[in-house]
Design a protein around this motif. Structure first.
Motif, PDB file in Angstrom:
ATOM      1  N   CYS A  51      31.994  41.789  42.362  1.00  0.00           N
ATOM      2  CA  CYS A  51      33.435  41.687  42.102  1.00  0.00           C
ATOM      3  C   CYS A  51      34.199  42.763  42.864  1.00  0.00           C
ATOM      4  O   CYS A  51      35.351  42.551  43.268  1.00  0.00           O
ATOM      5  CB  CYS A  51      33.729  41.759  40.610  1.00  0.00           C
ATOM      6  SG  CYS A  51      33.430  43.356  39.839  1.00  0.00           S
TER       7      CYS A  51
ATOM      8  N   TYR B  63      37.321  42.250  45.341  1.00  0.00           N
ATOM      9  CA  TYR B  63      38.498  43.106  45.109  1.00  0.00           C
ATOM     10  C   TYR B  63      38.911  43.796  46.414  1.00  0.00           C
ATOM     11  O   TYR B  63      40.090  43.798  46.791  1.00  0.00           O
ATOM     12  CB  TYR B  63      38.130  44.111  44.027  1.00  0.00           C
ATOM     13  CG  TYR B  63      39.017  45.313  43.849  1.00  0.00           C
ATOM     14  CD1 TYR B  63      40.121  45.273  43.021  1.00  0.00           C
ATOM     15  CD2 TYR B  63      38.698  46.523  44.469  1.00  0.00           C
ATOM     16  CE1 TYR B  63      40.911  46.395  42.819  1.00  0.00           C
ATOM     17  CE2 TYR B  63      39.480  47.650  44.277  1.00  0.00           C
ATOM     18  CZ  TYR B  63      40.578  47.583  43.455  1.00  0.00           C
ATOM     19  OH  TYR B  63      41.345  48.707  43.263  1.00  0.00           O
TER      20      TYR B  63
ATOM     21  N   SER C  75      38.699  47.584  38.863  1.00  0.00           N
ATOM     22  CA  SER C  75      37.560  46.741  39.221  1.00  0.00           C
ATOM     23  C   SER C  75      36.266  47.430  38.854  1.00  0.00           C
ATOM     24  O   SER C  75      36.125  48.644  39.017  1.00  0.00           O
ATOM     25  CB  SER C  75      37.557  46.428  40.719  1.00  0.00           C
ATOM     26  OG  SER C  75      36.391  45.695  41.080  1.00  0.00           O
TER      27      SER C  75
END
Length: 219
Positions: A15, A19, A10
């Motif tokens: 994001c 994650y 990741s």
């Protein structure tokens, strides 16, 4: 959907929040995150390194569009150069395209109580999937939730690396497990100052909070 031996990397940004919140690593899988300095642009280089170290295993890189434009797009050229050396060619770069430097947007809102500052936060809408196709990779574009599962299945069945471009909503808050009173006050302050789409942001945040309280089947 992910194979039992998948490796997931990741990037930094919002994001990484999703994650951390939603990806449950299963036995046999591996996961990697730029968690020390939170440097942007790490996910695809990490994924390439994982493929060289474990060429028989599928690898997934989760990338925001800010980090993708910073350097990860260039690393697709590296993938194109080397992917035929890997026993299992599956390397999926999943790009969350929301045209926003989203982590900083939410830091502005929740930590400082300021509305989104468009001059610094807006990102160009780049056709990442089409760029992958120009390089000879597979490109898949998704802009509806109903198509997402099928897109992942297609990506995992591909005979070469894939860029899976997912159009996402920048106004959905990447909520932490616990929201402090200070954070809540700053968030509401940013909404009151004329943040764009304040009504949608508040509605989506409320939906998430209610969903956390309901049993899984009722969400």
């Amino acid at each position: 959907l992910l194979p039992a031996d998948a490796i997931v990397t990741s990037d930094s940004g919002s994001c990484a929040n999703w994650y951390a919140r939603d990806y449950q690593v299963k036995a046999g899988q591996r996961a990697s995150l730029s968690g020390g300095l939170a440097s942007m642009g790490a996910a695809v280089p990490y994924a390439i390194a994982a493929k060289f170290a474990h060429p028989t295993r599928p690898v997934v890189a989760l990338v925001g569009d800010g980090a993708m434009q910073m350097n990860n797009m260039a690393e697709l050229i590296t993938i194109q150069k080397y992917w035929r050396r890997w026993t299992d060619p599956r390397l999926i770069v999943c790009v969350f395209n929301n045209q926003d430097l989203n982590e900083v947007t939410w830091e502005q809102r929740v930590m400082e109580g300021n509305p989104r500052y468009e001059a610094s936060q807006d990102l160009p809408d780049v056709p990442y999937a089409k760029f992958a196709e120009m390089l000879g990779l597979t490109g898949i574009f998704v802009d509806t939730p109903d198509a997402l599962a099928g897109a992942w299945a297609q990506a995992l069945a591909a005979d070469r690396p894939v860029v899976l471009e997912v159009k996402t909503d920048p106004e959905v808050a990447p909520l932490p497990p616990h929201v402090t009173l200070v954070q809540a006050k700053a968030f509401m302050s940013s909404m009151a100052k004329g943040d764009r789409g304040a009504g949608q942001v508040i509605a989506d945040t409320a939906r998430q909070l209610i969903g956390e309280l309901l049993p899984h089947g009722e969400r």
